[in-house]
Enzyme design. Structure first.
Site, PDB file in Angstrom:
ATOM      1  N   HIS A  83     -47.600  61.461  40.103  1.00 58.36           N
ATOM      2  CA  HIS A  83     -48.576  61.663  41.186  1.00 58.36           C
ATOM      3  C   HIS A  83     -48.532  63.092  41.734  1.00 58.36           C
ATOM      4  O   HIS A  83     -48.714  63.318  42.931  1.00 58.36           O
ATOM      5  CB  HIS A  83     -48.347  60.671  42.333  1.00 58.36           C
ATOM      6  CG  HIS A  83     -48.582  59.239  41.973  1.00 58.36           C
ATOM      7  ND1 HIS A  83     -49.768  58.591  42.179  1.00 58.36           N
ATOM      8  CD2 HIS A  83     -47.759  58.319  41.394  1.00 58.36           C
ATOM      9  CE1 HIS A  83     -49.673  57.339  41.754  1.00 58.36           C
ATOM     10  NE2 HIS A  83     -48.467  57.148  41.263  1.00 58.36           N
ATOM     11  N   ASN A 156     -52.178  51.857  44.609  1.00 60.89           N
ATOM     12  CA  ASN A 156     -52.970  52.475  43.541  1.00 60.89           C
ATOM     13  C   ASN A 156     -54.401  51.964  43.611  1.00 60.89           C
ATOM     14  O   ASN A 156     -54.698  51.021  44.351  1.00 60.89           O
ATOM     15  CB  ASN A 156     -52.385  52.124  42.170  1.00 60.89           C
ATOM     16  CG  ASN A 156     -51.203  53.008  41.790  1.00 60.89           C
ATOM     17  OD1 ASN A 156     -50.979  54.062  42.393  1.00 60.89           O
ATOM     18  ND2 ASN A 156     -50.461  52.588  40.795  1.00 60.89           N
ATOM     19  N   HIS A 348     -42.737  56.176  51.336  1.00 61.50           N
ATOM     20  CA  HIS A 348     -41.582  55.334  50.950  1.00 61.50           C
ATOM     21  C   HIS A 348     -41.896  53.880  51.281  1.00 61.50           C
ATOM     22  O   HIS A 348     -42.288  53.573  52.412  1.00 61.50           O
ATOM     23  CB  HIS A 348     -40.348  55.832  51.714  1.00 61.50           C
ATOM     24  CG  HIS A 348     -39.117  55.020  51.482  1.00 61.50           C
ATOM     25  ND1 HIS A 348     -38.890  54.297  50.326  1.00 61.50           N
ATOM     26  CD2 HIS A 348     -38.018  54.817  52.261  1.00 61.50           C
ATOM     27  CE1 HIS A 348     -37.724  53.692  50.414  1.00 61.50           C
ATOM     28  NE2 HIS A 348     -37.180  53.987  51.579  1.00 61.50           N
TER      29      HIS A 348
HETATM   30 FE1  HDE Z   1     -44.592  55.292  42.505  1.00 61.45          FE
HETATM   31  N1  HDE Z   1     -43.406  56.940  42.749  1.00 61.45           N
HETATM   32  N2  HDE Z   1     -43.119  54.389  41.450  1.00 61.45           N
HETATM   33  N3  HDE Z   1     -45.778  53.652  42.133  1.00 61.45           N
HETATM   34  N4  HDE Z   1     -46.072  56.137  43.502  1.00 61.45           N
HETATM   35  C1  HDE Z   1     -43.772  58.066  43.391  1.00 61.45           C
HETATM   36  O1  HDE Z   1     -42.423  59.186  44.950  1.00 61.45           O
HETATM   37  C2  HDE Z   1     -41.849  54.816  41.390  1.00 61.45           C
HETATM   38  C3  HDE Z   1     -45.438  52.536  41.468  1.00 61.45           C
HETATM   39  C4  HDE Z   1     -47.251  55.587  43.853  1.00 61.45           C
HETATM   40  O2  HDE Z   1     -49.005  60.584  47.339  1.00 61.45           O
HETATM   41  C5  HDE Z   1     -42.625  59.020  43.564  1.00 61.45           C
HETATM   42  O3  HDE Z   1     -42.588  60.754  46.559  1.00 61.45           O
HETATM   43  C6  HDE Z   1     -41.037  53.855  40.676  1.00 61.45           C
HETATM   44  C7  HDE Z   1     -46.388  51.484  41.695  1.00 61.45           C
HETATM   45  C8  HDE Z   1     -48.066  56.534  44.562  1.00 61.45           C
HETATM   46  O4  HDE Z   1     -46.908  61.138  47.654  1.00 61.45           O
HETATM   47  C9  HDE Z   1     -41.449  58.265  42.957  1.00 61.45           C
HETATM   48  C10 HDE Z   1     -41.895  52.861  40.308  1.00 61.45           C
HETATM   49  C11 HDE Z   1     -47.329  52.022  42.519  1.00 61.45           C
HETATM   50  C12 HDE Z   1     -47.292  57.694  44.617  1.00 61.45           C
HETATM   51  C13 HDE Z   1     -42.096  56.989  42.493  1.00 61.45           C
HETATM   52  C14 HDE Z   1     -43.187  53.198  40.805  1.00 61.45           C
HETATM   53  C15 HDE Z   1     -46.945  53.384  42.781  1.00 61.45           C
HETATM   54  C16 HDE Z   1     -46.055  57.411  43.959  1.00 61.45           C
HETATM   55  C17 HDE Z   1     -42.873  60.413  43.060  1.00 61.45           C
HETATM   56  C18 HDE Z   1     -41.564  51.610  39.505  1.00 61.45           C
HETATM   57  C19 HDE Z   1     -48.587  51.356  43.061  1.00 61.45           C
HETATM   58  C20 HDE Z   1     -47.677  59.022  45.231  1.00 61.45           C
HETATM   59  C21 HDE Z   1     -42.902  61.298  44.278  1.00 61.45           C
HETATM   60  C22 HDE Z   1     -40.777  50.699  40.211  1.00 61.45           C
HETATM   61  C23 HDE Z   1     -48.336  50.217  43.895  1.00 61.45           C
HETATM   62  C24 HDE Z   1     -47.335  59.066  46.682  1.00 61.45           C
HETATM   63  C25 HDE Z   1     -42.642  60.433  45.393  1.00 61.45           C
HETATM   64  C26 HDE Z   1     -47.787  60.370  47.269  1.00 61.45           C
HETATM   65  C27 HDE Z   1     -44.993  58.336  43.856  1.00 61.45           C
HETATM   66  C28 HDE Z   1     -41.392  56.011  41.900  1.00 61.45           C
HETATM   67  C29 HDE Z   1     -44.319  52.396  40.569  1.00 61.45           C
HETATM   68  C30 HDE Z   1     -47.733  54.249  43.604  1.00 61.45           C
HETATM   69  C31 HDE Z   1     -40.668  58.981  41.895  1.00 61.45           C
HETATM   70  C32 HDE Z   1     -39.555  53.975  40.395  1.00 61.45           C
HETATM   71  C33 HDE Z   1     -46.329  50.045  41.147  1.00 61.45           C
HETATM   72  C34 HDE Z   1     -49.457  56.330  45.118  1.00 61.45           C
HETATM   73  O5  HDE Z   1     -40.500  57.982  43.937  1.00 61.45           O
END
Ligand code: HDE
Length: 682
Positions: A83, A156, A348
């Site tokens: 993202h 999402n 978070h």
């Molecule tokens: Fe994320 N995801 N994600 N994700 N995600 C990040 O956090 C992660 C997942 C989503 O505009 C990171 O600050 C794991 C689902 C958005 O700042 C990180 C898993 C959904 C954004 C991270 C998922 C999301 C992130 C990268 C599997 C939809 C952007 C930077 C368990 C429900 C937020 C950060 C923004 C961002 C980890 C799966 C949505 C690395 C480990 C499912 C919208 O922490």
């Protein structure tokens, strides 16, 4: 010139900012009238290094040169590991009050309560500078600055995810991002490692269908749905619980780009979505979304109509649990500084408020670790909550101390509890009666295993549900997207394996994709019976508001379209005049205009300019309404467009154009275009 007398502003600041107060975060920062060093020393010249004579070497003692360059060298922070590409805006969320029966969270439960929010929209795969319109899932992350603390809904624009367990997240992202040897392709899934992964991990199938659908190429962030994906547990004031899925419903409807349009836009205007968000807010054409919840009983088995609510690859069809609107979000203010706000915002899943709890969804559980952890390297330590964009509006007293970039000057000697030294100053624990966050007690038991619930093994039924719920045009787009993406793979074995996955979803689709790839269609075992969910289709008869839709008028500003333009504008549309050359009232010239920035085109002058011809042909091919006025019919003829084709409006009034725009595309024209597209592809 060296100033001798402090300016009135500087004087006032000096008088009202005793040293102690100036230590409060951000106070008085970057407000002086004069250019200074970071230490406040006024500078007479920032354009020339200190040198031994005009032709001499630069001197090491030039502290200003070294400070300026050093700071510049370290301006960038690590981009988000996923993202990375995104843009955001502030807004206001207003609760309808009807959620009080299921949650005690004040920002949802109290009718009329207004809560400040910041929303960041994003793509998942591309780097920070990648194009907005690539085929990808979009992030829809919302920070609510509630009176009880920050609540983050990190969702999402698709309601399901590729994997069921967080432990596989690094794998799916390694596979979907660029190949590590050449670091290509950028921001795309049309490559071998992605299709290798998803063909081997069939739990991804449902999300892959969404990613190949029109949802993956939104028209703008205004026209996307948002989903919390996981099931959450809401708790009301009496302690009653319900299982809930969050939805954002765009007031403007769900609309997408045509695939070719998305590809052209990536080159013509890589900032397409970012620009639309910022420009719309500047123009007062605010983005609006309703927050809705699907409410399911909190049963022991955490299933609903046989759907496992802990499985993030499953949806609950709206026909089984309607989405109940509980409040409205209006995005109405642009950030002032991209880095400070959009880049440094830290979302978070663990930012919760009383009334909202998490569930045991194994994807959600892993995220609870990841989002805190990732900020340590992105934002350089544990004090990121002190950054202005991340600060809670509720009073904070956390007993956390020190650490990198600590900006609070804590008082007192006893940052621990209980203590006998703080007196009335120290924080005390807050029970539930004081708004403290207390989990609803739940029994946890089970053997320690690395295993999934049995129901998680169903990988195909909901992919079929999604596919069969769409309109025929949307289904065609999915076929085309699979064919396009798999054609881009180098390895034949990956295509063959993916076809065998598709065969377990739908035989007709598999046959069409296989034909496009020049491969035999394998047999599979698709679900015997599928009950469609009409709510999933985005092409319907419904006409949507045209706020923010862009109409290009080919002609001179005074080409007799003034009344048309005025009426469209009062309905919230944006009108841009496209003239042969620039001038008063001209926003695009024949040279700078490209069809992709317009939702509809009105041609009001005669020209055989080749760029106008391309513009009209693209608008026609992308099924956009085209209005013809006066001598514009000659321009249409020069472009070889049949004036009797659907959606070609002769002398349109604003109403008929607005109606056509509200339908988003001239869907009747699409079948006419199909034979040509099919023969071009074969
Ligand atoms: Fe994320 N995801 N994600 N994700 N995600 C990040 O956090 C992660 C997942 C989503 O505009 C990171 O600050 C794991 C689902 C958005 O700042 C990180 C898993 C959904 C954004 C991270 C998922 C999301 C992130 C990268 C599997 C939809 C952007 C930077 C368990 C429900 C937020 C950060 C923004 C961002 C980890 C799966 C949505 C690395 C480990 C499912 C919208 O922490």
């Amino acid at each position: 010139m060296e100033p001798t007398v402090p300016s009135p502003k500087a004087k006032e600041e000096a008088e009202t900012s005793p040293v102690k107060e100036s230590l409060a975060p951000a106070r008085g920062l970057q407000t002086g009238d004069y250019l200074t060093t970071a230490q406040g020393l006024r500078l007479p010249d920032t354009d020339h290094s200190l040198k031994a004579g005009p032709r001499g070497p630069s001197l090491l003692e030039d502290f200003h040169l070294r400070e300026k360059i050093t700071h510049f060298d370290h301006e960038r922070i690590p981009e988000r590991v996923v993202h990375a590409r995104g843009s955001g805006a502030y807004g206001t969320f207003t609760a309808y009050g009807n959620a009080a029966s299921v949650t005690k969270a004040g920002f949802l439960a109290e009718k009329g309560r207004e809560t400040d929010v910041f929303v960041r929209f994003s793509t998942v795969l591309g780097s920070r500078g990648s194009a907005d319109t690539v085929r990808d899932t979009r992030g829809f992350a919302v920070k609510f600055y509630t009176a009880e603390g920050n609540f983050d809904l990190v969702g999402n624009n698709m309601p399901v995810f590729f994997i069921q367990d967080a432990i596989k997240f690094p794998d799916v992202i390694h596979a979907a991002k660029w190949h590590p040897d050449r670091e290509i392709p950028q921001a795309q899934t049309a490559h071998d490692t992605f299709w290798d992964f998803v063909s081997l991990h069939t739990e991804a199938t449902h999300h892959v269908f969404w990613a190949m659908s029109d949802r993956a190429v939104p028209r703008s962030y205004r026209t996307m749905e948002g989903f919390g994906v996981h099931t959450f547990r809401l708790v009301n004031a009496e302690g009653g619980t319900a299982l809930v899925k969050f939805h954002w419903k765009p007031v403007a409807g769900v609309h997408s780009l045509a695939w070719e349009e998305a590809q052209i836009t990536a080159g013509v205007d890589p900032d397409f979505h970012r620009r639309d968000l910022a420009d719309s807010i500047d123009a007062g054409l605010f983005y609006e979304f309703e927050l809705g919840i699907q409410v399911m009983p909190d049963s022991d088995d955490e299933t609903f109509h046989g759907i496992d609510l802990l499985d993030p690859t499953k949806i609950v069809p709206e026909e089984l649990a309607p989405v109940q609107p509980v409040g409205k979000l209006v995005l109405n203010r642009n950030p002032d500084n991209f880095h400070a706000e959009t880049e440094q915002i830290a979302f978070h899943l663990g930012h919760l408020v009383p009334g909202i709890e998490v569930t045991n969804d194994p994807l959600l559980q892993g995220r609870l670790f990841s989002y805190l952890d990732t900020q340590l390297s992105r934002l350089g330590g544990p004090n990121f909550a002190q950054l202005p964009i991340n600060r809670s509006q509720a009073p904070v007293n956390d007993n956390h101390r020190d650490g990198l970039h600590q900006s609070v000057v804590h008082r007192g000697v006893a940052p621990y509890l209980p203590n006998s030294l703080s007196g009335p100053e120290g924080p005390v624990p807050a029970g539930p009666e004081k708004g403290g966050y207390v989990n609803v007690p739940r029994l946890v038991h089970g053997e320690k295993v690395r295993a999934n619930p049995v129901s998680f093994a169903d990988h195909y039924s909901q992919a079929a549900l999604f596919y069969h719920s769409l309109s025929p045009i949307e289904q065609d787009h999915i076929v085309e997207a699979f064919t396009f993406e798999l054609s881009k793979c180098y390895e034949q074995a990956i295509r063959v394996r993916m076809l065998s996955v598709l065969a377990n979803v739908d035989a007709g689709l598999t046959a069409e994709v296989a034909a496009g790839l020049g491969l035999p269609a394998p047999e599979g075992t698709p679900p015997a019976q599928v009950t469609p969910s009409p709510a999933l289709a985005q092409i319907t008869d419904r006409a949507w508001p045209i706020t923010g839709r862009v109409v290009g008028v080919i002609g001179t500003p005074d080409a007799g379209t003034a009344a048309l333009q005025q009426t469209l504008k009062t309905q919230g549309a944006v009108v841009r005049v496209i003239a042969p050359v620039g001038g008063e009232g001209v926003e695009r010239t024949f040279q700078t205009a490209r069809s992709v920035e317009f939702d509809a085109v009105v041609v009001a002058m005669a020209t055989d300019n080749p760029q106008v011809t391309v513009l009209l042909q693209e608008a026609y091919r992308h099924a956009k309404p085209i209005g013809v006025q006066g001598a514009g019919d000659r321009t249409l003829a020069a472009a070889g467009i049949d004036p009797k084709a659907p959606g070609i409006l002769t002398d349109p009034d604003a109403e008929s154009l607005a109606t056509a725009l509200g339908q988003h595309r001239v869907w009747d024209r699409v079948p006419l275009l199909k034979p040509a597209a099919a023969s071009a592809g074969s």
